[in-house]
Design a protein around this motif. Structure first.
Motif, PDB file in Angstrom:
ATOM      1  N   PHE A  72     -31.326 -11.185   5.747  1.00 34.48           N
ATOM      2  CA  PHE A  72     -31.060  -9.943   6.469  1.00 34.48           C
ATOM      3  C   PHE A  72     -29.636  -9.503   6.199  1.00 34.48           C
ATOM      4  O   PHE A  72     -28.798 -10.279   5.739  1.00 34.48           O
ATOM      5  N   THR A  73     -29.378  -8.221   6.500  1.00 34.50           N
ATOM      6  CA  THR A  73     -28.022  -7.671   6.454  1.00 34.50           C
ATOM      7  C   THR A  73     -27.633  -7.239   7.854  1.00 34.50           C
ATOM      8  O   THR A  73     -28.405  -6.542   8.533  1.00 34.50           O
ATOM      9  N   CYS A  82     -20.668  -1.934  -1.623  1.00 33.93           N
ATOM     10  CA  CYS A  82     -21.188  -2.716  -2.736  1.00 33.93           C
ATOM     11  C   CYS A  82     -22.595  -3.203  -2.398  1.00 33.93           C
ATOM     12  O   CYS A  82     -23.003  -3.196  -1.237  1.00 33.93           O
ATOM     13  N   MET A  83     -23.322  -3.625  -3.418  1.00 33.18           N
ATOM     14  CA  MET A  83     -24.716  -4.003  -3.239  1.00 33.18           C
ATOM     15  C   MET A  83     -24.878  -5.519  -3.137  1.00 33.18           C
ATOM     16  O   MET A  83     -24.483  -6.241  -4.045  1.00 33.18           O
ATOM     17  N   GLY A 103     -30.051  -5.265  -1.159  1.00 36.23           N
ATOM     18  CA  GLY A 103     -29.638  -4.890   0.186  1.00 36.23           C
ATOM     19  C   GLY A 103     -28.911  -3.562   0.235  1.00 36.23           C
ATOM     20  O   GLY A 103     -28.700  -2.902  -0.790  1.00 36.23           O
ATOM     21  N   PRO A 104     -28.509  -3.115   1.438  1.00 35.44           N
ATOM     22  CA  PRO A 104     -27.895  -1.792   1.624  1.00 35.44           C
ATOM     23  C   PRO A 104     -26.612  -1.615   0.826  1.00 35.44           C
ATOM     24  O   PRO A 104     -25.724  -2.470   0.861  1.00 35.44           O
ATOM     25  N   PHE A 136     -31.473   2.376   0.967  1.00 32.48           N
ATOM     26  CA  PHE A 136     -30.489   2.772   1.983  1.00 32.48           C
ATOM     27  C   PHE A 136     -29.223   3.331   1.339  1.00 32.48           C
ATOM     28  O   PHE A 136     -28.988   3.158   0.149  1.00 32.48           O
ATOM     29  N   ASP A 137     -28.428   4.018   2.159  1.00 31.54           N
ATOM     30  CA  ASP A 137     -27.170   4.597   1.696  1.00 31.54           C
ATOM     31  C   ASP A 137     -26.096   4.281   2.727  1.00 31.54           C
ATOM     32  O   ASP A 137     -26.059   4.896   3.799  1.00 31.54           O
TER      33      ASP A 137
END
Length: 244
Positions: A19-20, A107-108, A154-155, A216-217
């Motif tokens: 998860f983030t 960052c990703m 991830g976001p 996501f952004d």
């Protein structure tokens, strides 16, 4: 509990969790790091970050304290990292209960899992790390064959918001002409860039086709910390582990 994190939606093997964290819903940091800042080097009060990190472990019943990294936008991979915060931008573990952690604020974060649930990787992929090959380096550090790996993006800064200059454009297009499809011109010498598309391209070339996430952004969505949007801000953590 759910409002404090974004759970990874991917076909992870049983026992793998990822998860983030989100900006709000937990934590004690104050403006401009409000509230669930987990980055020690963001400029926030260190005691507040320590409390937030302790809350992360307790609230989400982590099996151990996260293995934080000293991230430098490079490509070094820490294999079985300890608690000494090695200088690295990715980590790999084959030990159940070891919690990998990647800090981001545009960052990703990318999480890798073997289909059999025996190996896990996590990478910090800003544009420099992505162009430099941090995803490929993480895959190289894993024993699992590429065709047996599933990945979650991830976001990160999204293609509708993330405008960059020629340095970034050239870093990718000079490596592979197909990367040009991930850039949309905005004004002279500037483009909007799709980091997710670039990551999918590079993973596909590396042999990883089972890739999820990337919707996501962080710049446009206030649930996330964003350095590009706010300059002084906190950091989310992308957390992943294999159940002990």
């Amino acid at each position: 509990m759910s409002e404090a994190v974004l759970r990874a939606e991917w076909p992870a093997p049983g026992g793998v969790q990822a998860f983030t964290t989100l900006r709000h819903g937990a934590g004690r940091s104050i403006v401009p790091f409000d509230a669930f800042n987990l980055g020690l080097r963001s400029g926030d009060d260190l005691d507040a970050v320590a409390r937030n990190r302790a809350e992360l472990i307790e609230r989400f019943a982590l099996p151990s304290a996260p293995r934080w990294l000293r991230q430098v936008h490079g490509t070094h991979v820490a294999i079985e990292p300890g608690h000494d915060e090695p200088e690295a931008d990715a980590a790999v573990t084959r030990t159940p209960g070891t919690v990998l952690a990647i800090l981001t604020a545009d960052c990703m974060p990318v999480v890798f899992a073997s289909r059999d649930g025996d190996e896990l990787g996590a990478a910090h992929a800003g544009w420099r790390g992505l162009a430099g090959g941090v995803l490929e380096a993480t895959l190289d550090a894993m024993r699992t064959p590429r065709e047996h790996i599933v990945a979650w993006l991830g976001p990160a800064a999204g293609p509708q918001s993330y405008e960059i200059g020629r340095e970034v454009y050239d870093a990718f297009v000079s490596h592979a002409s197909a990367a040009a499809a991930a850039f949309v011109p905005t004004r002279e010498g500037h483009w909007r860039v799709d980091l997710y598309a670039l990551a999918r391209q590079r993973l596909a070339r590396a042999g990883v086709m089972d890739v999820h996430g990337g919707a996501f952004d962080t710049i446009g969505d206030a649930r996330f910390f964003s350095h590009r949007r706010d300059q002084r801000t906190g950091r989310m953590a992308t957390i992943a582990w294999m159940a002990p």
